[in-house]
Every structure is written in C-alpha cells, then in structure tokens.
Design a protein around this motif. Structure first.
Motif: not given
Length: 148
Positions: A57-86
């Motif tokens: 069905t492709g479910y496993v690969s689809e779920q892995i892709a969704e999980d990796m995207e969520a983790k990647g965007k979480e990493i990006l958000a965490r780093l952006v929070e560390m950047v000063p506003e200026d």
C-alpha cells in the motif's frame, strides 16, 4: 573585510550544527546580511532500509516521509528560535540527497558562504568530516566554513 550578504546554514540538529549557527549569526550580523537555514530530508536513504517489509500500500514509506518532514521542520523551527530578532532569517525544507541538494540550493540562492557543523562520528572517525560536509566542501561554488 569580506562581507557575506547571504549565509546558508545546513541544519541537522546536531551539537556541531548549533555551534555553526552561532558562527553564522555573527558573520551575518557583521555583514548586515541574511541567514538561510536549510534542512534536507534524505527519505530515500531511510526507505531503502525497509526493502524486506511487504509494503503493497505504500503506507510505511508514506508514514516515514511524513515523520521525516515533521522532524525536519521541527529542527528548522528550533534553530530559528535561537536567531536574534535583528537577524533576517529564512528557512528551506527539501527532500533529496543532502550534499547535492544543499549545493544546488546554495548556487540557486546566490549564497556567499555556507557555515555548517562537521559530523561527530566517534574518536577515530571524528578526525574526518562527515560525508555531507565533505561533499559540500568539494562541490560548493562558494566558501564553506566547517565548525567543530
């Protein structure tokens, strides 16, 4: 002094990557430039490890892709929070092979400098750079700063 108006930080969430972020922030601040933080999800690498699982069905690969995207965007958000506003900051999330994808982003976005962490691979392998940082040093058309 050389000015780096557009600095790119490849983000993997590692300690060395966070140290690289601090260097990138200071370089951007000195140059009054922009910081672009990028994360590349290497879905093909992860999915290739599941070749023995029946997956009609492709479910496993689809779920892995969704999980990796969520983790990647979480990493990006965490780093952006560390950047000063200026500091002007933007993010890019891509799926692909990290080395070639990051060098293509750098070229297409007119990046002046790539600042990235080296990979901590243990006491022996730690002497050398990780495969992504090694690829980028070899293939990028702009200067690269590797932070340990």
């Amino acid at each position: 002094m050389i000015h780096f108006k557009h600095v790119m930080l490849p983000a993997d969430g590692s300690e060395n990557g966070i140290r690289a972020l601090h260097h990138a922030i200071e370089l951007v601040r000195l140059s009054k430039g922009t910081l672009t933080i990028c994360h590349v999800a290497n879905v093909v690498s992860v999915i290739s490890g599941f070749d023995q699982i029946p997956n009609g069905t492709g479910y496993v690969s689809e779920q892995i892709a969704e999980d990796m995207e969520a983790k990647g965007k979480e990493i990006l958000a965490r780093l952006v929070e560390m950047v000063p506003e200026d500091i002007p900051v933007e993010t890019i999330f891509e799926v692909g092979s990290p080395g070639p994808t990051l060098t293509a982003i750098a070229e297409n976005s007119d990046i002046d400098l790539i600042v990235m962490g080296s990979r901590g691979l243990g006491p022996i392998k730690g002497i050398f750079m990780g495969s992504v940082s090694s690829y980028i040093v070899s293939h990028a058309k702009c200067p690269v700063l590797i932070v340990k």
